[in-house]
Design a protein around this motif. Sequence first.
Motif, PDB file in Angstrom:
ATOM      1  N   GLY A   1      15.520  48.387  72.664  1.00  0.00           N
ATOM      2  CA  GLY A   1      16.363  48.808  71.702  1.00  0.00           C
ATOM      3  C   GLY A   1      16.731  47.909  70.616  1.00  0.00           C
ATOM      4  O   GLY A   1      17.045  48.093  69.421  1.00  0.00           O
ATOM      5  N   ALA A   2      16.624  46.575  71.277  1.00  0.00           N
ATOM      6  CA  ALA A   2      16.590  45.585  70.007  1.00  0.00           C
ATOM      7  C   ALA A   2      15.472  45.429  68.838  1.00  0.00           C
ATOM      8  O   ALA A   2      15.929  45.273  67.698  1.00  0.00           O
ATOM      9  CB  ALA A   2      16.505  44.025  70.792  1.00  0.00           C
ATOM     10  N   ILE A   3      14.506  45.925  69.260  1.00  0.00           N
ATOM     11  CA  ILE A   3      13.249  45.973  68.272  1.00  0.00           C
ATOM     12  C   ILE A   3      13.631  47.195  67.421  1.00  0.00           C
ATOM     13  O   ILE A   3      13.438  47.046  66.352  1.00  0.00           O
ATOM     14  CB  ILE A   3      12.012  45.929  68.955  1.00  0.00           C
ATOM     15  CG1 ILE A   3      11.795  44.614  69.693  1.00  0.00           C
ATOM     16  CG2 ILE A   3      11.111  46.094  67.777  1.00  0.00           C
ATOM     17  CD1 ILE A   3      11.592  43.215  69.062  1.00  0.00           C
ATOM     18  N   SER A   4      14.068  48.401  68.109  1.00  0.00           N
ATOM     19  CA  SER A   4      14.436  49.578  67.171  1.00  0.00           C
ATOM     20  C   SER A   4      15.601  49.331  66.216  1.00  0.00           C
ATOM     21  O   SER A   4      15.386  49.656  65.343  1.00  0.00           O
ATOM     22  CB  SER A   4      14.880  50.664  68.265  1.00  0.00           C
ATOM     23  OG  SER A   4      13.800  50.949  69.151  1.00  0.00           O
ATOM     24  N   ASN A   5      16.462  48.562  66.667  1.00  0.00           N
ATOM     25  CA  ASN A   5      17.605  48.150  65.901  1.00  0.00           C
ATOM     26  C   ASN A   5      16.983  47.156  64.824  1.00  0.00           C
ATOM     27  O   ASN A   5      17.349  47.419  63.513  1.00  0.00           O
ATOM     28  CB  ASN A   5      18.652  47.517  66.442  1.00  0.00           C
ATOM     29  CG  ASN A   5      19.590  48.214  67.263  1.00  0.00           C
ATOM     30  OD1 ASN A   5      19.672  49.497  67.134  1.00  0.00           O
ATOM     31  ND2 ASN A   5      20.423  48.025  68.316  1.00  0.00           N
ATOM     32  N   MET A   6      16.235  46.534  64.851  1.00  0.00           N
ATOM     33  CA  MET A   6      15.406  45.755  63.903  1.00  0.00           C
ATOM     34  C   MET A   6      14.888  46.442  62.914  1.00  0.00           C
ATOM     35  O   MET A   6      14.974  45.952  61.620  1.00  0.00           O
ATOM     36  CB  MET A   6      14.460  44.493  64.450  1.00  0.00           C
ATOM     37  CG  MET A   6      14.029  43.535  63.761  1.00  0.00           C
ATOM     38  SD  MET A   6      12.813  42.593  64.459  1.00  0.00           S
ATOM     39  CE  MET A   6      13.797  41.259  65.096  1.00  0.00           C
TER      40      MET A   6
ATOM     41  N   SER B   1      21.856  42.662  69.335  1.00  0.00           N
ATOM     42  CA  SER B   1      20.626  42.781  68.592  1.00  0.00           C
ATOM     43  C   SER B   1      20.712  42.939  67.177  1.00  0.00           C
ATOM     44  O   SER B   1      19.844  42.720  66.296  1.00  0.00           O
ATOM     45  CB  SER B   1      19.684  43.856  69.049  1.00  0.00           C
ATOM     46  OG  SER B   1      20.560  45.135  69.212  1.00  0.00           O
ATOM     47  N   ILE B   2      21.884  43.565  66.580  1.00  0.00           N
ATOM     48  CA  ILE B   2      21.999  43.796  65.306  1.00  0.00           C
ATOM     49  C   ILE B   2      22.231  42.038  64.679  1.00  0.00           C
ATOM     50  O   ILE B   2      21.690  42.027  63.442  1.00  0.00           O
ATOM     51  CB  ILE B   2      23.344  44.366  64.907  1.00  0.00           C
ATOM     52  CG1 ILE B   2      23.125  45.727  65.451  1.00  0.00           C
ATOM     53  CG2 ILE B   2      23.603  44.520  63.343  1.00  0.00           C
ATOM     54  CD1 ILE B   2      22.385  46.710  64.845  1.00  0.00           C
ATOM     55  N   LYS B   3      23.051  41.123  65.283  1.00  0.00           N
ATOM     56  CA  LYS B   3      23.077  39.924  64.965  1.00  0.00           C
ATOM     57  C   LYS B   3      21.542  39.361  64.772  1.00  0.00           C
ATOM     58  O   LYS B   3      21.511  38.466  63.895  1.00  0.00           O
ATOM     59  CB  LYS B   3      24.087  38.957  65.833  1.00  0.00           C
ATOM     60  CG  LYS B   3      25.352  38.590  64.690  1.00  0.00           C
ATOM     61  CD  LYS B   3      26.320  38.181  66.008  1.00  0.00           C
ATOM     62  CE  LYS B   3      26.661  36.658  65.581  1.00  0.00           C
ATOM     63  NZ  LYS B   3      27.859  36.137  66.588  1.00  0.00           N
TER      64      LYS B   3
ATOM     65  N   GLU C   1      23.688  63.545  62.674  1.00  0.00           N
ATOM     66  CA  GLU C   1      22.739  64.139  61.819  1.00  0.00           C
ATOM     67  C   GLU C   1      22.750  63.391  60.384  1.00  0.00           C
ATOM     68  O   GLU C   1      22.202  63.802  59.572  1.00  0.00           O
ATOM     69  CB  GLU C   1      22.988  65.320  61.894  1.00  0.00           C
ATOM     70  CG  GLU C   1      24.044  66.144  61.190  1.00  0.00           C
ATOM     71  CD  GLU C   1      25.198  65.891  62.078  1.00  0.00           C
ATOM     72  OE1 GLU C   1      25.172  65.570  63.043  1.00  0.00           O
ATOM     73  OE2 GLU C   1      26.354  66.438  61.509  1.00  0.00           O
ATOM     74  N   ARG C   2      23.847  62.674  60.045  1.00  0.00           N
ATOM     75  CA  ARG C   2      24.296  62.112  58.886  1.00  0.00           C
ATOM     76  C   ARG C   2      23.684  60.559  58.902  1.00  0.00           C
ATOM     77  O   ARG C   2      23.652  59.868  57.813  1.00  0.00           O
ATOM     78  CB  ARG C   2      25.575  62.146  58.512  1.00  0.00           C
ATOM     79  CG  ARG C   2      26.316  63.496  58.586  1.00  0.00           C
ATOM     80  CD  ARG C   2      27.639  63.647  58.132  1.00  0.00           C
ATOM     81  NE  ARG C   2      28.068  63.010  57.082  1.00  0.00           N
ATOM     82  CZ  ARG C   2      29.446  62.771  56.975  1.00  0.00           C
ATOM     83  NH1 ARG C   2      30.397  62.945  57.698  1.00  0.00           N
ATOM     84  NH2 ARG C   2      29.780  62.251  55.698  1.00  0.00           N
ATOM     85  N   ALA C   3      23.260  60.230  59.733  1.00  0.00           N
ATOM     86  CA  ALA C   3      22.503  58.898  60.038  1.00  0.00           C
ATOM     87  C   ALA C   3      21.118  59.011  59.384  1.00  0.00           C
ATOM     88  O   ALA C   3      20.550  59.837  59.096  1.00  0.00           O
ATOM     89  CB  ALA C   3      22.430  58.335  61.654  1.00  0.00           C
ATOM     90  N   ASN C   4      20.865  57.657  58.790  1.00  0.00           N
ATOM     91  CA  ASN C   4      19.527  57.477  58.224  1.00  0.00           C
ATOM     92  C   ASN C   4      18.595  57.118  59.277  1.00  0.00           C
ATOM     93  O   ASN C   4      17.514  57.255  59.187  1.00  0.00           O
ATOM     94  CB  ASN C   4      19.523  56.431  57.277  1.00  0.00           C
ATOM     95  CG  ASN C   4      20.536  56.910  55.801  1.00  0.00           C
ATOM     96  OD1 ASN C   4      21.790  56.384  56.039  1.00  0.00           O
ATOM     97  ND2 ASN C   4      20.134  57.532  54.977  1.00  0.00           N
ATOM     98  N   SER C   5      19.173  56.507  60.402  1.00  0.00           N
ATOM     99  CA  SER C   5      18.122  55.933  61.166  1.00  0.00           C
ATOM    100  C   SER C   5      18.931  56.029  62.579  1.00  0.00           C
ATOM    101  O   SER C   5      20.166  55.837  62.537  1.00  0.00           O
ATOM    102  CB  SER C   5      17.457  54.823  61.075  1.00  0.00           C
ATOM    103  OG  SER C   5      18.463  53.656  60.807  1.00  0.00           O
ATOM    104  N   VAL C   6      18.266  56.176  63.728  1.00  0.00           N
ATOM    105  CA  VAL C   6      18.794  56.248  64.907  1.00  0.00           C
ATOM    106  C   VAL C   6      17.954  55.565  65.883  1.00  0.00           C
ATOM    107  O   VAL C   6      16.948  55.894  66.146  1.00  0.00           O
ATOM    108  CB  VAL C   6      19.005  57.813  65.481  1.00  0.00           C
ATOM    109  CG1 VAL C   6      19.507  57.640  67.125  1.00  0.00           C
ATOM    110  CG2 VAL C   6      19.836  58.604  64.653  1.00  0.00           C
TER     111      VAL C   6
END
Lengths: 512, 512
Positions: free
Chosen positions: B171-176, B212-214, B313-318
């Motif tokens: 997930g950390a890499i996905s968030n990156m 992971s966002i930070k 569904e309004r997100a640009n990425s998930v």
Amino acid sequence: MHFCFKSSNSNKLTNCRLVLDLLPAKNGEEPTIQFLLEVVDILTNYVKKTFDRSTKVLDFHHPHQLLEGMEGFNLELSDQPESLEQILVDCRDTLKYGVRTGHPRFFNQLSSGLDIIGLAGEWLTSTANTNMFTYEIAPVFVLMEQLTLKKMREMIGWPGGEGDGLFSPGGAISNMYSVMIARYKYFPEVKTKGMSAAPRLVLFTSEHSHYSIKKAGAALGFGTENVILLSTDERGRVIPADLEAKIIDAKQKGYMPLFVNATAGSTVYGAFDPINEIADICEKYNLWLHVDGAWGGGLLMSRQHRHKLSGVERANSVTWNPHKMMGVPLQCSAILVREKGILAGCNSMCAGYLFQPDKQYDVTYDTGDKAIQCGRHVDIFKFWLMWKAKGTIGFEQHIDKCLDLSQYLYNKIKNREGYEMVFDGPQHTNVCFWYIPPSLRGMPDGDERREKLHRVAPKIKAMMMESGTTMVGYQPQGTKVNFFRMVVSNSAATQSDIDFLIDEIERLGHDL
Amino acid sequence: MHFCFKSSNSNKLTNCRLVLDLLPAKNGEEPTIQFLLEVVDILTNYVKKTFDRSTKVLDFHHPHQLLEGMEGFNLELSDQPESLEQILVDCRDTLKYGVRTGHPRFFNQLSSGLDIIGLAGEWLTSTANTNMFTYEIAPVFVLMEQLTLKKMREMIGWPGGEGDGLFSPGGAISNMYSVMIARYKYFPEVKTKGMSAAPRLVLFTSEHSHYSIKKAGAALGFGTENVILLSTDERGRVIPADLEAKIIDAKQKGYMPLFVNATAGSTVYGAFDPINEIADICEKYNLWLHVDGAWGGGLLMSRQHRHKLSGVERANSVTWNPHKMMGVPLQCSAILVREKGILAGCNSMCAGYLFQPDKQYDVTYDTGDKAIQCGRHVDIFKFWLMWKAKGTIGFEQHIDKCLDLSQYLYNKIKNREGYEMVFDGPQHTNVCFWYIPPSLRGMPDGDERREKLHRVAPKIKAMMMESGTTMVGYQPQGTKVNFFRMVVSNSAATQSDIDFLIDEIERLGHDL
């Protein structure tokens, strides 16, 4: 067969075993073991056939063919469960339409082969199904990683094996780590303030180096224009004078040179950059030296070949992928760092919910806060187990054997009619060559010949894949038209497989 | 036993089977199959015992104990090979000293359980031992990934399941990835010119969000100071008005708001940020909306619970990790992107040696150039196989059951003597609570009580690990002292295991 078939024209499952019958279902033990043994039967049959040269390397189908569905094999997912019998069929078919990367005649990638101990290690790893971030839930694996990384640092030549490191999901990420750590070393404030806290930083790497250095430049906010490519000699090795000239040029422009990547075993040529000469320049200009030994690092295990990485002990960081030259199953890549503490300094965020300081054990063993990942797959066990089973000398023998085999190939085709070498005197197992079909042999050099020759390797490769007999890679490089890149890392390959490859290229390419 | 023992006081191997006897050795078939079956015997015994509640969750040892070596189990690597018999012992001991993350009473992490189909899938994946970067060497897996990602996008609600995505190592890499793509969307020139080509960019995420966002902010060159933390309500959900105020504040300072992360299932509280309200603000200010559903994404499979992600569904990425709430073995994390092509635009470097345009098949199926990795582990097969075996409804049942169980726990302890809830009305399976030992029950609130209470959870946890009966996580959060965070994602857990956990906390904590 112990499980029943699902009737093909209905979603109804009659008298069929379903996943609901497996553990944790009550009385699920017996069907669980039975199911797993059926899977293992499929897998061991696959293993046996993979090593059998009468088996094809692959049974090629185009994407649209597989998407339309082969007989009994449908990739689509549905709302309703399949029977366990169908799951076994799916397993069989998945292997059937795949590529046997362990086949003695699979030479397509830097990673090839199927090591049985490594395979057993992976089966155990997935059964343990845990995560490397804390000692708490991966005590044995965390210690294995620590000890193995120390051994690797000893082989690099860092005093006492001191330093730090991590296994990461592949060489590209390992290389990305090296750039991040270099930046943190010289400009730690970038961690909190961003790239605007630093001057315009530039990175240097060979024009032959892996594209991950450029990817790291893009991802980490340097920009690919600030990744300066270095010229190479005819064998693909960085020319140190070019590095120094480009450093001086960058400084004159007001940029700040930060980082030099020296490749130990380039992807296409297998070239080893002259690390000592590059290290001299890095010391002179106070730059971070990274050695990308993703492909060539394994040669450190060989007394005969480790001199090719001479100077690696002067690097600040090293990438080394045991999943390439050392035959460890995918993935297994290490980033090794000479300075202790800097990996954590660069990446730690001290998340309280994961890395509690008040645990009952010594929490310096928790590795999670050093990583850019949170969860981290257990990549160490298969490697540790292989090292136990082979010993250092076993890896050495494997590496020496692969290099001998590629030398055999090189000697065989160097002066053979219909072959031209892309470069002479390979340093690694990479042997790069053009096969010249008879129709082109008399043709004078020029655009027409070049264009025709450019199409030869793709055509042969396509026929090779259709016939499924062997696989080898090709690519252009710079101004050079498509050529074959042969590499050997598979412990199953023999001289007869090399002979077979050459025969096959000639059989398929003769009439082009 | 089919293999002999290595004598403990000598490195000599007499009449012992070695790795050299396995494939690819001549006549290696029989010993190979025999060895693998012995390993499987160890593994299936481990699986059986894992589901047996009379087995301990772990047999805890401190790092120095394991490093000194347990009887017959030595982690050190040596130059000489071990016998295959010793390798089998090593396998047994590795499991013995590890943690049974599949045990019905292991509640320590968001990922738990041991799915038998998923396990079989991992065994097959490691036997196939290939790489996701090209269709050429992973035809079936590449298509499975494509189809599965499409199904996931359909569940998110993007029209026709259109868009793009990849499985990434966690997930950390996905968030990156999401931050990289957002930056590329608004400032594509950063790819070539670096962060200096953009104004000062800021990212917004909940104070309760995953670290992971930070980490991404630090790694990608934004700087952690430019990751603005949003205030949350008493249940840990972002307060939309705070987001808008902070966007306005950032703009007034001359910074450029770029990206908002809404968490769907926060790590500690299991909170779902109000996506629709956040999406309104993102639209108003033209910001990229990412939904981190690493933990909560699985709820999209449940008709009963998917409303918690309303607006996704309004997100640009998930980000969505099937290895968490859906019980898929580690690792399995997806980054899903609504806009097609942007993932490749952001990351492609067009390496000629890997992604040749002149292959005989449709090379748009090659995925490697979309990724920041080069080699990419096959994480899809186990998930695909589980989906086949369970159907969508199987995942739904699993998720509903886990949420029911955590509701059972919540109802059980909400008004029970000796418990205080950290927050009421959990949205996910996270139930956070303090256990108050009798000695603290009469004590007035204040520093002394807080300090004492802060030490309770670590003490109970330490005793729990020493006795090996169950495992649950604890942590502080903001000004709140250490509390237990209970989560349920293990399909083996039942109400009796919840009861056991509570009894065990009371047994161990009663006299503190």
